[in-house]
Design an enzyme around this catalytic site. Structure first.
Site, PDB file in Angstrom:
ATOM      1  N   GLY A 101       5.292  -6.477   5.958  1.00 33.06           N
ATOM      2  CA  GLY A 101       6.206  -7.596   5.705  1.00 33.06           C
ATOM      3  C   GLY A 101       5.656  -8.943   6.116  1.00 33.06           C
ATOM      4  O   GLY A 101       6.365  -9.775   6.667  1.00 33.06           O
ATOM      5  N   ASP A 147       5.338   7.007   6.206  1.00 35.09           N
ATOM      6  CA  ASP A 147       6.362   6.166   6.817  1.00 35.09           C
ATOM      7  C   ASP A 147       7.582   7.011   7.169  1.00 35.09           C
ATOM      8  O   ASP A 147       8.467   7.229   6.348  1.00 35.09           O
ATOM      9  CB  ASP A 147       6.744   5.038   5.850  1.00 35.09           C
ATOM     10  CG  ASP A 147       7.804   4.129   6.452  1.00 35.09           C
ATOM     11  OD1 ASP A 147       8.277   4.400   7.571  1.00 35.09           O
ATOM     12  OD2 ASP A 147       8.164   3.133   5.791  1.00 35.09           O
ATOM     13  N   ASP A 155       0.656   3.092   0.424  1.00 38.18           N
ATOM     14  CA  ASP A 155       1.586   2.279   1.213  1.00 38.18           C
ATOM     15  C   ASP A 155       2.956   2.985   1.251  1.00 38.18           C
ATOM     16  O   ASP A 155       3.474   3.391   0.205  1.00 38.18           O
ATOM     17  CB  ASP A 155       1.711   0.916   0.505  1.00 38.18           C
ATOM     18  CG  ASP A 155       2.390  -0.140   1.339  1.00 38.18           C
ATOM     19  OD1 ASP A 155       2.403  -0.020   2.571  1.00 38.18           O
ATOM     20  OD2 ASP A 155       2.895  -1.116   0.740  1.00 38.18           O
TER      21      ASP A 155
HETATM   22  P1  13P Z   1       5.683  -8.523   2.018  1.00 34.25           P
HETATM   23  O1  13P Z   1       6.905  -8.189   1.208  1.00 34.25           O
HETATM   24  O2  13P Z   1       6.018  -9.456   3.136  1.00 34.25           O
HETATM   25  O3  13P Z   1       4.557  -9.004   1.205  1.00 34.25           O
HETATM   26  O4  13P Z   1       5.205  -7.156   2.732  1.00 34.25           O
HETATM   27  C1  13P Z   1       4.414  -6.234   2.034  1.00 34.25           C
HETATM   28  C2  13P Z   1       4.257  -4.939   2.755  1.00 34.25           C
HETATM   29  O5  13P Z   1       4.577  -4.776   3.904  1.00 34.25           O
HETATM   30  C3  13P Z   1       3.674  -3.839   1.990  1.00 34.25           C
HETATM   31  O6  13P Z   1       3.681  -2.654   2.712  1.00 34.25           O
HETATM   32  O1  G3H Z   2       6.411  -2.599   1.232  1.00 35.60           O
HETATM   33  C1  G3H Z   2       6.567  -2.493   0.024  1.00 35.60           C
HETATM   34  C2  G3H Z   2       5.604  -3.127  -0.910  1.00 35.60           C
HETATM   35  O2  G3H Z   2       5.864  -4.489  -1.055  1.00 35.60           O
HETATM   36  C3  G3H Z   2       5.591  -2.394  -2.214  1.00 35.60           C
HETATM   37  O3  G3H Z   2       6.689  -2.692  -2.998  1.00 35.60           O
HETATM   38  O4  G3H Z   2       7.585  -0.436  -3.616  1.00 35.60           O
HETATM   39  O5  G3H Z   2       8.151  -2.475  -4.963  1.00 35.60           O
HETATM   40  O6  G3H Z   2       5.844  -1.495  -5.045  1.00 35.60           O
HETATM   41  P1  G3H Z   2       7.094  -1.712  -4.236  1.00 35.60           P
HETATM   42 ZN    ZN Z   3       5.356  -2.447   4.036  1.00 31.13          ZN
END
Ligand code: 13P
Ligand code: G3H
Ligand code: ZN
Length: 327
Positions: free
Chosen positions: A226, A115, A93
């Site tokens: 998000g 990203d 991610d």
């Molecule tokens: P939330 O903070 O809304 O759960 O979004 C998570 C997210 O986009 C992880 O990439």
């Molecule tokens: O988009 C971000 C995710 O919620 C991950 O959060 O970087 O604090 O693990 P983090």
């Molecule tokens: Zn995200």
């Protein structure tokens, strides 16, 4: 080099095809520890949902990269032991560099996100394409991003969002070769998505922009980051038992349901899981001050997380019941 196929994982190709054609979205749930992973797997097996296990750069550092490889393999085997064959993706991610994406691919990830949304357009294209060219050699799928979400993404904090420009998406997708595209239509990261004044309602997502994007790249896999709803019940429990999350607010579930029926085929949820866990742990520790065995509070937290994910799969994303058909 650990190949994800040897761990029993799959890339996202088949899952996105199923989601686009079936009018639902694949859940992408973030995890950092064993209890979260167990909850995700159990929930997705019980509701027969395909799933994307999502790991941020921070989560990878927290859990340890070698440990993560084995946790992912363990998750696949645990699902099999439960008599299920749901497809499981291990996804990076918000990858912020070629080196991080490469390292994840070398340690068993079947999908990565680069990203580059904070970069100038041409730089975003160049870096994303570099990752795609490398990843595709190993049959690893890649997510790119256009448009900026407000909120915190790992170490990057964006004060304001900028919506995705529909006129850019076709060029971006063609020139990078990405397999999916994250867009910005009004969601944001974290538990404070909107600053609402007394009596004000959450503004709707920009479905008009989503429709424009769909027209430019029909059938292409769109991703929503998000997308936590910041479930008021959890916020209330946290605040009741000593926490302070005043003003936390998220995306209403009906809007996510509507998005899931469109070209949006991956929905990212992290904050809701964090809130559920924290709510239950706070409640148990407040009600049972004698408890000091982690299983006594992490166990109930894991159970609540499982219920949350089943609810999401069944009522919000619509992915429940689509696991078997994709294997
Ligand atoms: P939330 O903070 O809304 O759960 O979004 C998570 C997210 O986009 C992880 O990439
Ligand atoms: O988009 C971000 C995710 O919620 C991950 O959060 O970087 O604090 O693990 P983090
Ligand atoms: Zn995200």
């Amino acid at each position: 080099m650990v190949n994800y196929k040897d761990l029993g994982l799959v890339n996202s190709t088949k899952l996105f095809k199923g989601a686009v054609n079936g009018g639902y979205a694949i859940p992408a749930y973030n995890f950092n520890n064993m209890e979260q992973l167990q909850a995700i797997i159990t929930a997705c097996v019980e509701s027969d949902s395909p799933v994307i296990l999502q790991v941020s750069k921070g989560a990878r550092n927290y859990a340890n990269q070698t440990m993560l490889t084995h946790m992912a393999e363990g998750a696949v085997n645990m699902a099999k032991e439960m008599g299920s064959d749901i497809p499981i993706v291990l996804h990076l991610d918000h990858g912020d560099s070629f080196e991080l994406c490469k390292s994840c691919i070398e340690t068993g990830f079947s999908s990565v996100m680069l990203d580059g949304s904070h970069l100038p357009y041409e730089e975003n294209i160049a870096l994303t394409k570099k990752v795609v060219d490398y990843a595709h050699k190993y049959d690893v799928t890649v997510e790119g991003e256009l448009g900026v979400l407000a909120g915190i993404e790992d170490e990057v904090e964006a004060e304001t969002s900028s919506y995705t420009k529909p006129e850019e998406v076709e060029d971006f997708v063609k020139r990078t070769g990405v397999d999916s595209l994250a867009i910005s239509i009004g969601t944001s990261h974290g538990a404070y998505k909107f600053k609402l004044k007394e009596g004000e309602k959450v503004p709707p997502l920009r479905f008009d922009i989503l429709e424009e994007i769909e027209k430019k790249i029909p059938g292409f896999a769109i991703v929503l980051h998000g997308s936590s709803s910041v479930i008021p019940e959890y916020v209330e429990t946290i605040n009741t038992y000593g926490g302070n999350l005043e003003g936390a607010v998220g995306i209403p579930e009906e809007q996510l349901r509507k998005a899931a029926k469109s070209a949006v085929c991956k929905i990212n949820i992290d904050s809701d899981g964090r809130l559920a866990m924290t709510a239950k742990i706070r409640e148990v520790l407040a009600k049972k001050p004698e408890v000091f065995d982690p299983r006594k509070y992490l166990g109930p937290a894991r159970e609540l997380l499982k219920e949350l994910y089943i609810h999401k799969n069944q009522k919000v994303l619509g992915s429940a019941g689509h696991g078997k058909e994709l294997t």
